[in-house]
Scaffold this active site. Structure first.
Site, mmCIF file in Angstrom:
data_model
loop_
_atom_site.group_PDB
_atom_site.id
_atom_site.type_symbol
_atom_site.label_atom_id
_atom_site.label_comp_id
_atom_site.label_asym_id
_atom_site.label_seq_id
_atom_site.Cartn_x
_atom_site.Cartn_y
_atom_site.Cartn_z
ATOM 1 N N TYR A 87 -36.003 29.656 7.286
ATOM 2 C CA TYR A 87 -37.252 29.516 8.038
ATOM 3 C C TYR A 87 -37.931 30.881 8.152
ATOM 4 C CZ TYR A 87 -40.115 29.937 12.182
ATOM 5 O OH TYR A 87 -41.122 30.283 13.038
ATOM 6 N N LYS B 260 -41.713 32.705 6.695
ATOM 7 C CA LYS B 260 -42.743 33.457 7.416
ATOM 8 C C LYS B 260 -42.969 34.816 6.748
ATOM 9 C CE LYS B 260 -43.764 30.280 10.264
ATOM 10 N NZ LYS B 260 -45.047 29.574 10.098
ATOM 11 N N SER C 246 -44.139 34.993 12.891
ATOM 12 C CA SER C 246 -43.094 34.974 13.925
ATOM 13 C C SER C 246 -42.421 36.329 14.011
ATOM 14 C CB SER C 246 -42.073 33.918 13.520
ATOM 15 O OG SER C 246 -40.874 34.088 14.212
#
Ligand code: UFG
Length: 348
Positions: A151, A155, A126
């Site tokens: 989150y 990644k 991302s």
């Protein structure tokens, strides 16, 4: 034809990629635990493409269950790893759930790849790994800044684990591992058939589902989070990209991994954005003009953790993967709205 394993195959990007891969002639094996998606998506994928594939219910955190499925599904040529939690706010409230699910699942998958001789992997990353960038557009060489959320951390750490993994001891068969990480900007829209799209549970976090639910009357009005950012109209700027264009890049990535002149580097990263930044107000205007309606909206306070402005330099994906962007901003808005209406008529 080559056989591709998709984890998170019934999720938003996974399902659109499943369609694109089946249409490109690949064989598929899909895995999902349906914790954030619906099993019925798999029928829709087959209905759209007129092709069949095998879908398994499995949670990657359960290594024994994953290995059992792979024993039944030999000869996988590549895996595309979508399966992960992705709600930024939820990740700040429950970071350990995110670490266990996203990182624990990924470790089990990497281990299974080693055990079952799967050497090629595409990873869903991302633009969140760029944090709040100082210079835009961001290239793949832009510095990776402190992630804005747990989150985002999964990644950044997920990429780092894969980089270490490709550098580690070459498996006994002598075939080296190859990984492509795709850094998605803001995926929006839905398949033009309106049979698959983003399934949101409860109040949406993301802008486009909030817009379409407001248009539908499910939400009273849209709140624009902040109007005093240093951008052209004071609202945050993002690089919104049609989910089918994101899906197409996965076909390009798999073609490259499995092709004759396959990737020279065992580890490569690509930005997947249009290269054009849009503000929140521009997105509202685009939705209103394409779908000929007025949305009720008002300004609210800034949302904690929001990045001011980010958009992609996408040259590398275009030049090296041969990626082509086919969908416009208007297509994003039209297909998102078609999907919302279809869900009201014939829900999944
Ligand atoms: N926004 C609103 N009102 C809403 C929802 C969103 O004004 O009701 C604004 C946000 O403040 C932001 C923009 O719309 O400025 C886009 O917000 P989204 O939540 O749709 O997307 P984000 O850019 O925050 O998040 C996305 C992905 C994440 C990823 C992140 C990386 O959803 O998975 O990009 O920057 F981590």
């Amino acid at each position: 034809m080559a056989r591709i394993l998709l984890t998170g195959s019934t999720g938003y990007i996974g399902s659109h990629t499943a369609v694109a891969l089946l249409e490109a002639g690949y064989e598929l094996v899909g895995l999902d635990n349906y914790s954030r998606s619906l099993a019925g998506v798999s029928q829709r994928i087959q209905e759209i493409t007129g092709k069949t594939y095998t879908q398994h219910r499995v949670d990657l955190v359960d290594a024994a269950a994953l290995n059992k499925v792979l024993e039944q599904e030999p000869a996988i040529d590549a895996v595309i790893h979508f399966a992960a939690f992705k709600a930024v706010g939820e990740s700040s409230a429950y970071p350990l759930q995110y670490f266990r699910n996203n990182l624990g699942g990924q470790i089990n998958l990497m281990q299974a790849c080693d055990q079952f001789g799967i050497r090629n992997l595409v990873f869903s990353s991302s633009c969140t790994v760029y944090g709040n960038p100082q210079v835009i557009p961001v290239t793949e060489e832009s510095p990776l800044l402190e992630p804005e959320s747990p989150y985002g951390r999964t990644k950044a750490v997920g990429e780092a684990m894969l980089r270490d993994w490709v550098k580690s001891t070459v498996p006994q068969d002598g075939q080296e591992r190859q990984v492509i990480a795709l850094r998605y900007f803001n995926p929006v829209g839905a398949h033009p058939s309106a049979r698959i799209g983003e399934c949101t549970v409860g109040v949406p976090d993301n802008l486009i589902p909030y817009i379409t639910q407001t248009a539908m009357g499910k939400r009273a009005q849209l709140t624009v989070f902040g109007n005093d950012y240093p951008t052209r109209d004071g609202t945050c700027l993002r690089d919104y990209i049609h989910v089918c264009d994101i899906a197409a890049a996965h076909v390009d990535a798999v073609n490259r991994l499995l092709g004759q002149n396959s990737s020279s580097s065992p580890w490569s990263v690509y930005n997947l954005g249009t290269g054009i930044g849009q503000t929140v107000l521009e997105m509202i205007q685009a939705f209103e003009s394409v779908n000929q309606m007025n949305l009720p909206w008002s300004y609210g306070p800034r949302r904690p953790g929001d990045v001011v402005a980010v958009y992609a330099n996408n040259r590398k994906a275009v030049d090296e993967l041969g990626w082509q962007i086919r969908y416009s901003l208007q297509d994003m808005m039209r297909t998102a709205w078609d999907w919302e209406q279809m869900q009201a008529k014939d829900p999944l």
